[in-house]
Structures are given as structure tokens and as C-alpha cells.
Design an enzyme around this catalytic site. Structure first.
Site, PDB file in Angstrom:
ATOM      1  N   LYS A   1       0.808  -1.228   0.000  1.00  0.00           N
ATOM      2  CA  LYS A   1       0.000   0.000   0.000  1.00  0.00           C
ATOM      3  C   LYS A   1       0.842   1.281   0.000  1.00  0.00           C
ATOM      4  CE  LYS A   1      -4.197  -1.934   1.969  1.00  0.00           C
ATOM      5  NZ  LYS A   1      -5.279  -1.807   2.947  1.00  0.00           N
TER       6      LYS A   1
ATOM      7  N   ASP B   1      -9.860   2.894   2.097  1.00  0.00           N
ATOM      8  CA  ASP B   1      -9.979   2.140   3.358  1.00  0.00           C
ATOM      9  C   ASP B   1     -10.674   2.951   4.459  1.00  0.00           C
ATOM     10  OD1 ASP B   1      -8.856  -0.335   2.693  1.00  0.00           O
ATOM     11  OD2 ASP B   1      -6.818   0.346   3.090  1.00  0.00           O
TER      12      ASP B   1
HETATM   13  P1  NAP Z   1      -0.168  -3.722  10.323  1.00  0.00           P
HETATM   14  O1  NAP Z   1       0.222  -2.518   9.541  1.00  0.00           O
HETATM   15  O2  NAP Z   1       0.733  -4.897  10.369  1.00  0.00           O
HETATM   16  O3  NAP Z   1      -0.446  -3.210  11.841  1.00  0.00           O
HETATM   17  C1  NAP Z   1      -0.767  -4.095  12.833  1.00  0.00           C
HETATM   18  C2  NAP Z   1      -1.024  -3.365  14.178  1.00  0.00           C
HETATM   19  O4  NAP Z   1      -1.488  -4.369  15.074  1.00  0.00           O
HETATM   20  C3  NAP Z   1       0.197  -2.717  14.799  1.00  0.00           C
HETATM   21  O5  NAP Z   1      -0.191  -1.545  15.454  1.00  0.00           O
HETATM   22  C4  NAP Z   1       0.637  -3.765  15.831  1.00  0.00           C
HETATM   23  O6  NAP Z   1       1.190  -3.215  17.001  1.00  0.00           O
HETATM   24  C5  NAP Z   1      -0.689  -4.365  16.242  1.00  0.00           C
HETATM   25  N1  NAP Z   1      -0.527  -5.732  16.732  1.00  0.00           N
HETATM   26  C6  NAP Z   1      -0.100  -6.808  16.018  1.00  0.00           C
HETATM   27  N2  NAP Z   1      -0.092  -7.902  16.811  1.00  0.00           N
HETATM   28  C7  NAP Z   1      -0.489  -7.495  18.048  1.00  0.00           C
HETATM   29  C8  NAP Z   1      -0.670  -8.154  19.282  1.00  0.00           C
HETATM   30  N3  NAP Z   1      -0.454  -9.475  19.427  1.00  0.00           N
HETATM   31  N4  NAP Z   1      -1.107  -7.430  20.337  1.00  0.00           N
HETATM   32  C9  NAP Z   1      -1.348  -6.107  20.227  1.00  0.00           C
HETATM   33  N5  NAP Z   1      -1.176  -5.410  19.065  1.00  0.00           N
HETATM   34  C10 NAP Z   1      -0.766  -6.109  17.997  1.00  0.00           C
HETATM   35  O7  NAP Z   1      -1.579  -4.285   9.825  1.00  0.00           O
HETATM   36  P2  NAP Z   1      -2.766  -3.485   9.088  1.00  0.00           P
HETATM   37  O8  NAP Z   1      -2.522  -3.441   7.633  1.00  0.00           O
HETATM   38  O9  NAP Z   1      -3.005  -2.209   9.826  1.00  0.00           O
HETATM   39  O10 NAP Z   1      -3.993  -4.494   9.292  1.00  0.00           O
HETATM   40  C11 NAP Z   1      -4.499  -4.728  10.581  1.00  0.00           C
HETATM   41  C12 NAP Z   1      -5.795  -5.515  10.524  1.00  0.00           C
HETATM   42  O11 NAP Z   1      -6.793  -4.774   9.832  1.00  0.00           O
HETATM   43  C13 NAP Z   1      -5.687  -6.865   9.821  1.00  0.00           C
HETATM   44  O12 NAP Z   1      -6.415  -7.804  10.556  1.00  0.00           O
HETATM   45  C14 NAP Z   1      -6.367  -6.621   8.485  1.00  0.00           C
HETATM   46  O13 NAP Z   1      -6.957  -7.802   7.973  1.00  0.00           O
HETATM   47  C15 NAP Z   1      -7.436  -5.615   8.891  1.00  0.00           C
HETATM   48  N6  NAP Z   1      -7.900  -4.800   7.746  1.00  0.00           N
HETATM   49  C16 NAP Z   1      -9.209  -4.883   7.417  1.00  0.00           C
HETATM   50  C17 NAP Z   1      -9.692  -4.138   6.364  1.00  0.00           C
HETATM   51  C18 NAP Z   1     -11.151  -4.235   6.022  1.00  0.00           C
HETATM   52  O14 NAP Z   1     -11.531  -3.763   4.948  1.00  0.00           O
HETATM   53  N7  NAP Z   1     -11.990  -4.774   6.871  1.00  0.00           N
HETATM   54  C19 NAP Z   1      -8.845  -3.291   5.641  1.00  0.00           C
HETATM   55  C20 NAP Z   1      -7.498  -3.212   6.008  1.00  0.00           C
HETATM   56  C21 NAP Z   1      -7.034  -3.986   7.068  1.00  0.00           C
HETATM   57  P3  NAP Z   1       2.787  -2.949  17.158  1.00  0.00           P
HETATM   58  O15 NAP Z   1       2.997  -1.570  16.611  1.00  0.00           O
HETATM   59  O16 NAP Z   1       3.002  -3.070  18.604  1.00  0.00           O
HETATM   60  O17 NAP Z   1       3.487  -4.028  16.357  1.00  0.00           O
END
Ligand code: NAP
Length: 270
Positions: A68, A104
């Protein structure tokens, strides 16, 4: 029927095998009578993929993890919202010029606005990754009072600085007042459905709780929130609304959002 006039669209990501975008967009194209086909492209060669999009005249592309942000230098133009967010989840090919958009955050706001008024609400964003950035940006635009709650302090502080809002470490989330909680971490996602990033007992019935996760449709967090009487919104709603915005950008048509919801839900339940 597909023929030489069929327009090609797709999603770029890695991995991409579980993407529900093809089922959603193909159903929407068919229902709208648009002669188009939407495919999933898994790649580790981003530049080659974008060159290929231009060379083959692929009309539009969704962009997902991990591209992205890294896709931006390969595009000709950015929509101002995508530019301000610093991430692209949609590409439109207009006569060989590729323009990047971000739907998004818009999708998340549409999902919330279907249930509640947003202006002035105290919103805690759990997580500070890519999803939180787009959602937080739009939540601020909608006049919500934001707090970022994240596990790692550095990333949380960086997002809070970008959003010009307060940060609290995730383990201190109880200390802040919440009208709307938006969960954007992968915690609770299949196959770890029994996990939740926030303590169950902090949920109160006057809260609205949205989870960005859509597999499972009802995460542990949402299950608990529903049991407490909170208003709950699944990540499915965010997903279909971000997809509906993509469809509008590609076709200038309004898609059948109910159909998109049904086909994605059916695919998830299979
Ligand atoms: P990302 O950039 O990898 O960010 C993940 C975030 O989650 C970070 O802030 C990380 O914290 C935190 N995290 C990961 N594991 C954790 C744990 N065990 N305990 C506490 N915090 C934790 O991921 P992303 O792209 O933002 O996506 C995140 C989620 O959103 C995914 O599940 C994705 O499928 C969903 N999503 C959904 C849509 C939709 O249309 N519904 C669209 C986009 C994304 P740290 O900074 O501490 O590592």
C-alpha cells in the site's frame, strides 16, 4: 459473456490466496452489467506488476498488504486523500496514466455512519499500522476526538503525531473515555479467534465497537461487545464499503452493496 471488450481489474498483494475481493467485485460487475473480470495477482515484483498493468491496459487494481505504501513511487498521480494518508489501496488506469486512491478510511466511516453520528465522539483507535492510519485520518476529518492505543510505544506515538492526537499504551486503555472503539490489529483473526486485544470487562453498553477483522465475521471482541449491549460493526462492513468506493472509482456506477455483502458473507461461511 467475456470477449475482446472485457475490461480486466484485479488485486495486487502477497499473499493473496484468501482475498475475497474477486468474489465481491465480480458479483458487483455482473449485477451492474459491466463487461469486466477481476482477478487476484500474487506478486513479489511490484514494479514489474505495475509496468504490466500499464502494458496490458489493466483498467484498475486494488492494492493490499504489503504494497500500500511501496506502490506510490510507481504511480503517475495521487488523489489528495491518498497523498495525505500516504497509502494507496486503489489504482485507476485512465488512458495509461495510473492514479492512486485510498478508500480504506472512507469504507470504515461509511460502516460507522450507517449506525451512529460521528462528530464529537471520543474514539479510541486500537493499533497503529496501515489500517489505523487510513481510518484515523478519516475519523479526524469527521470530527471525532481521537486517541491512539497501541502495543509498541514508538509506532503508537508516530501515528498519534501524524493524527495530531493523544497516545496511550494499549495496556492502559482503561484509563480513557470511549464512545467508539475501532480495533485495527490482527488480534482475534482466524485461526486465533479466541484472542482479543482489549480486556473483556472494559466494554460498556453505551460504546460502539467496530473490528477491522472480517474473518471471523464476529470476533471475540465483537461477541463480548454484543453481549454487553454495545453497538457492534464487523470488519465485513468496512470491507464491502471500501470495495464499493473502488467500484465507483472504476466504473462511475453505484454497485449493489447488499449483493457484495451477501457474496462475501457466503464465501466466509463456506
Ligand atoms: P499492520 O500494519 O501490520 O499493523 C498491525 C497493528 O497491530 C500494529 O499496530 C501492531 O502493534 C498491532 N498488533 C499486532 N499484533 C499485536 C498483538 N499481538 N497485540 C497487540 N497489538 C498487535 O496491519 P494493518 O494493515 O493495519 O492491518 C491490521 C488488521 O486490519 C488486519 O487484521 C487486516 O486484515 C485488517 N484490515 C481490514 C480491512 C477491512 O476492509 N476490513 C482493511 C485493512 C485492514 P505494534 O505496533 O506493537 O506491532
Amino acid at each position: 459473456m467475456k470477449n475482446k471488450l472485457t475490461k480486466i481489474y484485479g488485486v495486487l498483494g502477497n499473499p493473496i490466496g484468501h482475498s475475497l475481493s474477486p468474489v465481491m467485485h465480480n458479483a458487483a460487475f455482473n449485477a451492474a452489467g459491466v463487461n469486466a473480470l477481476y482477478a487476484a495477482f500474487e506478486t513479489s515484483d511490484l514494479k514489474g506488476s505495475i509496468d504490466g498493468m500499464r502494458a496490458l491496459g489493466i483498467c484498475g487494481m486494488s492494492v493490499t498488504i504489503p504494497f500500500k505504501t511501496s506502490v506510490i513511487p510507481y504511480l503517475d498521480e495521487l488523489d489528495s486523500l491518498a497523498e495525505r494518508i500516504g497509502a494507496v489501496n486503489t489504482i485507476v488506469n485512465k488512458s495509461g496514466r495510473l492514479k492512486g486512491y485510498n478508500t480504506d478510511g472512507l469504507g470504515a466511516m461509511k460502516a460507522l455512519e450507517a449506525k451512529i453520528d460521528l462528530a464529537g465522539k471520543r474514539c479510541v483507535l486500537v493499533g497503529a499500522g496501515g489500517a489505523a492510519r487510513g481510518i484515523g485520518f478519516m475519523a479526524r476529518e469527521k470530527g471525532m476526538a481521537l486517541v491512539v492505543a497501541n502495543r509498541s510505544v514508538d509506532r503508537g506515538l508516530a501515528l498519534a503525531a501524524f493524527l495530531k492526537c493523544r497516545f496511550i499504551p494499549l495496556e492502559r486503555i482503561r484509563e480513557t473515555k470511549i464512545d467508539v472503539l475501532i480495533q485495527t490489529t490482527p488480534v482475534g483473526m482466524f485461526p486465533h479467534e479466541n484472542a482479543s486485544p482489549v480486556p473483556d470487562d472494559m466494554l460498556q453498553e453505551d460504546m460502539t465497537v467496530m473490528d477491522a477483522i472480517y474473518n471471523p465475521l464476529e470476533t471475540r471482541l465483537l461477541k463480548n461487545a454484543r453481549a454487553k449491549g454495545c453497538t457492534t460493526i464487523s470488519g465485513l462492513e468496512m470491507f464491502i464499503h471500501q470495495g464499493a468506493e473502488q467500484f465507483r472509482l472504476w466504473t462511475d456506477l453505484d454497485p449493489d452493496v447488499d449483493l457484495m455483502r451477501t457474496v462475501v458473507k457466503n464465501a466466509l461461511e463456506e
